[in-house]
Design an enzyme around this catalytic site. Structure first.
Site, PDB file in Angstrom:
ATOM      1  N   TYR A   1     -28.260  28.461   2.410  1.00  0.00           N
ATOM      2  CA  TYR A   1     -28.144  27.280   1.558  1.00  0.00           C
ATOM      3  C   TYR A   1     -26.717  27.177   1.040  1.00  0.00           C
ATOM      4  CZ  TYR A   1     -29.835  23.526  -1.390  1.00  0.00           C
ATOM      5  OH  TYR A   1     -30.037  22.301  -1.965  1.00  0.00           O
TER       6      TYR A   1
ATOM      7  N   LYS B   1     -53.573  19.999  16.224  1.00  0.00           N
ATOM      8  CA  LYS B   1     -52.673  19.585  17.305  1.00  0.00           C
ATOM      9  C   LYS B   1     -51.303  20.244  17.135  1.00  0.00           C
ATOM     10  CE  LYS B   1     -51.893  16.875  20.902  1.00  0.00           C
ATOM     11  NZ  LYS B   1     -52.185  15.437  20.890  1.00  0.00           N
TER      12      LYS B   1
END
Length: 836
Positions: free
Chosen positions: A125, A180
Site C-alpha cells: 500500500y 460459478k
C-alpha cells in the site's frame, strides 16, 4: 448450466486442486481448492455412499454416482444399490446448513502477496503502491502487469432466470453466482467475483456493468432471461473492450455442438445435408442454432420451434428479431411434423417435449440432445425403449453424454484472458467446439476412469463429450481459443511460444506438470528404452503408449504376449511398433540373465535353478536384468507389488552406484515451491555418517531437477535446544559434512519451521543458509514417511515419490495401484536419470 459429478469413492490422480488422489476416500467435511496462492474453501456436509456433488451449480444435489458408459453398467449400479432410477435428494435444512456453517457463503479473498511485516505493508500500500499507479496512468495496458485485472472475471446477473427457478431476484441469485466464481478458480485458475445487480431494466443493467471494465479482464453474464439477455450482451460487447460472454447461451452451444460433431461422425452424416430441429427459442436455443450454422449446417435444413410451434417465414405470433433470423420456408407447423425424417433433435425446452412417437418418425440413427434441466425432453430410458439406434445426450450427470458447461466457460475465458482479447467471437467459439470434439476421440487417462467409478469411457455413442475431470482440458481448450483470437485479430498480446503456453496451463491444474515439463524436454532430446515390468496391467500398457506417443523413447512390456495383446484389445488400444513385448520365459536372453543372477547370488543361498525360476517367473528380476545387461536403459515397476518388496527384487539384480548411498527422496510441491525430502524409503535410523550421505544424495537430486540445493538437517530441536540423543546425531552429521567439504549450502540441526520460514530463520543470523531450505534431510525414515504423507493428505501438497536414488542403473518404483499418468511420470524420471 448443468452440474458435474465429483467422485465420492476415488480421488483423482495427479495434482488436481481438489486433492483427488488415487486412493479411496469418503467425502470429507472440507475440500480446499489451492491454486497460485489463493484458497477457496468449500465446507461439505458428510455425504456417504455413491453420492455426487453438483459442483457446477454448487447446489449440492446428492446424486447417485452413476456416470456410467453404457446401459448395462447403469443396470449393474441399480442392482447394487437398489436405486431404481430415482435421484437421491437432500433436505432444505441440510443445504442451508452447508451454505451457512463456518464463514457463510462459498468464497473468500486471500492476499497473494505477503502481509507479515511493516515493509510488506509499505510495498503493498502506501507508499509503494504509488509506483504501479503512475505506471498505469502512463500506460493503461500496464494494469495487466501490476494488478489482478488480467486474471479476473466478474460473474454478473440480475436474477431474472435463476437455474430452472425463474425470476427470484438479484439477491437470491448470489449462491449460484458464488458457485460459478468458485468453478472459474477450480478449473482454470481464474480469480472471479460475483456481482448481483438489482435492475431488470435493460438500460439500467447495461449502464451498471459498462463502467466496470477497468476492474476486470472479462464479464460472464449469467441467469438473465431472454430476450433481454440478447440485448444486454450485444450492447455490452459494443461498449466494452473486454470479453462479454453469456454462458447460458454460448456455453451450452459450444459443449452440445462438440457432441453433435462427434455424433455426426459416428453416424456417417454430412453436416451440410443433416436436418436439425431445435425445440426452444430461448437464449440457449438461439445460440445453439447460431453456432450450428457457423459450423456448416445449411440454414434451409434447420428448423426452430417454440411453444407456439414451428418458427416459419411469415409467422406473426410470438416473434422477435432473434427468432425471425431462424425462420424458414416449411409446411411443418408443429414439432411432430418438423421431426418427420429429421436427423437431429435439439431440446432446450421442457420435460416431455419429445415423445417416443415423435422419435419414431425421425431418420435412422437419430441424434437427440435433450437438454432441459433438471428433467430432459425425453429420458434415455424412454428413448432407448422406443428406438435402439438412438444416440442421446442430456444435461444430467447420471446419464452418459452430459452436456456440462464447466467444460467450456473456464477454459474459454482462460484462453481469452491470456491473449488479452477484446471479445469472444465466433471464431473462438468454433475453435473451442472443435478442440472439445477432438479431445473426446482420444484415449482417456486414469483420472477420467476414476471419475466414472473405474469404468473407462471410450469414444462412441455413449461418450461424445469429454468428462469434466479430464485433466487435459486446460491444455487443449485455451490454446485453441487463444490461437483463434490471434488469427481473427482480437488478441492484444499474442502468444509466441504455444508449446510453452500449453506447459504453463498444465502446471496451473497440476503442479507436477510444471516440474515434469523440463524433464520431459530433456528426455525427448535423448530418448531411452524403458522396461515396464508389469506389462499385462492395463494402466501400464496405457502408460507405455503415452511414453511412446510423447516422444520419450521405446517401451518394453514384460508379460505374456497373448495376455498383453488381449488387455490392449479390451481397452481399445493399438500397440505401435515402438512398443515391444518380452515374455521372460521365452526370451532369447533368458539364459544370459539367469547366469548373471546366479553369479551374483550363488554365495547368498540361491542355486542356479532358483535364479532360473526368478528370471522365468518374476518380472521385476527379468526387467532389472535387462537393464543390468544393457538391453534397456531404465525400468519402472510397483503397480502390483508393495514398494519395499519391489525394491528388494531390484536390489538382488542392481547394486548401488560406487561411492553412493541408496536412498528414497520425495519431491514436495506446495505453496509455489519444490522441496526435496529424504530419506523417505530406505534407511530407517541413520547414524551421523549415513545422514551426511543422505544429504549429499538429496542435494544431487535437487541439482538434477534444476534447483541449487540449500540443505536443512532437521531435528526436533534447533541449534542445541532442547537437547536429546537423536538431536546429537543430526548435529554430528553437520560436522561430517564440514569434514567432507561438500559444495552446497547446509545447516542444522534445526526445526522444519525454522528451515522453511524466512522470518523465523532471521532469529539465527549465524545460519549458513542464504535463504529458506529446499532440501530437508529427516533424522529417520519414519519421520520422513509420516510427514510427507501428512502434507499430502492434510496440507494440500503434491508429493512425487519416493524416488530411488543411488542405484547403479536408473530404476524407479511407483506406488501400489498407480495411475497411467503417475507411471509415465516415473518412467520419464527414470529415463532422465533423476536417481543419479
Amino acid at each position: 448450466m448443468i452440474g458435474i459429478g465429483a467422485p465420492s469413492r476415488r480421488r483423482q490422480a495427479g495434482a488436481l486442486p481438489l486433492q483427488m488422489r488415487s486412493r479411496r476416500f469418503a467425502l470429507s467435511s472440507l475440500w480446499r481448492y489451492r491454486l497460485s496462492g489463493a484458497v477457496v474453501s468449500l465446507a461439505l456436509p458428510s455425504l456417504t455412499g455413491k453420492a455426487l456433488v453438483d459442483a457446477t451449480m454448487l447446489r449440492l444435489w446428492s446424486l447417485r454416482c452413476v456416470a456410467t458408459t453404457n446401459g448395462a453398467e447403469m443396470a449393474d449400479y441399480r442392482a447394487e444399490t437398489g436405486a431404481e432410477g430415482e435421484r437421491a435428494t437432500i433436505s432444505d435444512k441440510e443445504a442451508l446448513l452447508f451454505h451457512s456453517r463456518g464463514r457463510p457463503g462459498k468464497l473468500a479473498v486471500v492476499a497473494s502477496k505477503p502481509m507479515a511485516t511493516q515493509r510488506d505493508l509499505s510495498l503493498a500500500y502506501s507508499p509503494g503502491v504509488a509506483a504501479p499507479v503512475l505506471a498505469i496512468a502512463k500506460d493503461p495496458s500496464a494494469a495487466f502487469d501490476y494488478t489482478t485485472r488480467g486474471n479476473m472475471v466478474a460473474v454478473i446477473t440480475n436474477g431474472t432466470a435463476i437455474l430452472g427457478l425463474g425470476d427470484l431476484g438479484a439477491l437470491a441469485a448470489k449462491p449460484v453466482m458464488e458457485g460459478k466464481a468458485a468453478l472459474f478458480k477450480r478449473f482454470a485458475d481464474i480469480d472471479s467475483i460475483d456481482l448481483e445487480i438489482d435492475a431488470k431494466d435493460v438500460d439500467a443493467f447495461v449502464n451498471a456493468v459498462r463502467y466496470l471494465g477497468p476492474s476486470f479482464g472479462g464479464i460472464n453474464l449469467e441467469d438473465i432471461k431472454a430476450p433481454e439477455c440478447f440485448v444486454i450482451e450485444e450492447r455490452l460487447r459494443d461498449l466494452m473492450d473486454i470479453p462479454v460472454f453469456h454462458d447460458d447461451q454460448h456455453g451450452t452451444a459450444i459443449i452440445s455442438s462438440a457432441g453433435l460433431i462427434n455424433a455426426l461422425l459416428l453416424t456417417g452424416r454430412d453436416i451440410g445435408n443433416a436436418k436439425l430441429v431445435c425445440n426452444g427459442a430461448g437464449a440457449a436455443g438461439i445460440a445453439c442454432l447460431d453456432l450450428a450454422k457457423a459450423l456448416g449446417f445449411d440454414p434451409r435444413n434447420v428448423i426452430l420451434c417454440d411453444t407456439k410451434g414451428v418458427v416459419y417465414r411469415g409467422r406473426q405470433e410470438g416473434m422477435n428479431q432473434w427468432k425471425s433470423a431462424h425462420a424458414v420456408d416449411t409446411k411443418a407447423r408443429t414439432l411432430a411434423e418438423a421431426l418427420e425424417g429429421a436427423d437431429i433433435f435439439y431440446g432446450l425446452s421442457v420435460k416431455g417435449a419429445l415423445t417416443p412417437k415423435m422419435l419414431l418418425g425421425m431418420a435412422d440413427d437419430p441424434i437427440v440432445f435433450a437438454l432441459a434441466n433438471p428433467d430432459p425432453e425425453i429420458t434415455p430410458e424412454e428413448a432407448h425403449a422406443a428406438r435402439a439406434d438412438v444416440i442421446i445426450a442430456t444435461g444430467r450427470s447420471d446419464y452418459p453424454n452430459q452436456v456440462n458447461n464447466v467444460l467450456g466457460f473456464p477454459y474459454i475465458f482462460r484462453g481469452a484472458l491470456d491473449v488479452r482479447a477484446r471479445t469472444i467471437n465466433m471464431e473462438m467459439k468454433i475453435a473451442a467446439t472443435q478442440a472439445l470434439a477432438e479431445l473426446a476421440r482420444e484415449d482417456v487417462p486414469d483420472e477420467v476412469a476414476n471419475a466414472y467409478r473405474g469404468a473407462r469411457p471410450r469414444f462412441g455413442r455413449d461418450y461424445l463429450i469429454p468428462a469434466p475431470f479430464d485433466p487435459r482440458l486446460i491444455s487443449v481448450i485455451p490454446p485453441a481459443v487463444a490461437l483463434a483470437a490471434m488469427d481473427s485479430g482480437v488478441a492484444r498480446r499474442p502468444i509466441v511460444d504455444m508449446k510453452a503456453y500449453r506447459a504453463e496451463l498444465s502446471a496451473r491444474r497440476d503442479p507436477i506438470a510444471g516440474l515434469m515439463q523440463i524433464i520431459h524436454e530433456r528426455v525427448r532430446r535423448d530418448p531411452k528404452r524403458v522396461v515396464f515390468a508389469e506389462g499385462e496391467e492395463e494402466q501400464v500398457i496405457r502408460a507405455a503408449l503415452a511414453f511412446v506417443h510423447q516422444g520419450f523413447g521405446r517401451a518394453v512390456l514384460v508379460g505374456r504376449e497373448d495376455r498383453v495383446q488381449e488387455a490392449a484389445a479390451n481397452a481399445g488400444l493399438e500397440l505401435p511398433p515402438e512398443i515391444e513385448i518380452h515374455n521372460a520365459k521365452l526370451s532369447l536372453r533368458n539364459a544370459v540373465y539367469a547366469q548373471f543372477l546366479f553369479e551374483r547370488l550363488q554365495r547368498k543361498g540361491l542355486l542356479m535353478r532358483d535364479c532360473q525360476r526368478l528370471i522365468n517367473q518374476d518380472r521385476n528380476h527379468f526387467a532389472a536384468a535387462m537393464v543390468a545387461q544393457g538391453d534397456a536403459d531404465a525400468m519402472v515397476t510397483g503397480v502390483t507389488r508393495n514398494f519395499s518388496h519391489a525394491l528388494e527384487d531390484v536390489r538382488r539384480v542392481i547394486d548401488h552406484k560406487p561411492g553412493h548411498r541408496v536412498i528414497g527422496a520425495s519431491l514436495i510441491l506446495a505453496a509455489g515451491r519444490v522441496v526435496v525430502v529424504a530419506d523417505t524409503a530406505i534407511t530407517e535410523m541413520p547414524d551421523a555418517e549415513e545422514l551426511a550421505d543422505i544429504a549429499i544424495e538429496a542435494a544431487g537430486v535437487a541439482r538434477r531437477i534444476g534447483i541449487e540445493p540449500r540443505v536443512a538437517m532437521l531435528a526436533f530441536s534447533t541449534f542445541g535446544y532442547p537437547p536429546g540423543e537423536r538431536t546429537a546425531r543430526v548435529h554430528q552429521a553437520v560436522k561430517v559434512l564440514d569434514r567432507r567439504r561438500v559444495d552446497f549450502e547446509y545447516e542444522g540441526e534445526m526445526g522444519a519451521d525454522i528451515a522453511l520460514n524466512r522470518e523465523l530463520m532471521s532469529a539465527y543470523p549465524f545460519s549458513r543458509l542464504s535463504d529458506t531450505a529446499n532440501v530437508l534431510v529427516m533424522p529417520a525414515f519414519h519421520s520422513a514417511a509420516i510427514s510427507t504423507k501428512m502434507l499430502q493428505e492434510l496440507g494440500g501438497a503434491t508429493v512425487l515419490g519416493p524416488l530411488i536414488v543411488g542405484l547403479d542403473k536408473p530404476i524407479q518404483i511407483v506406488q501400489l495401484g498407480a495411475t497411467d499418468t503417475e507411471i509415465v511420470n516415473m518412467a520419464a524420471l527414470a529415463a532422465f536419470g533423476v536417481g543419479g
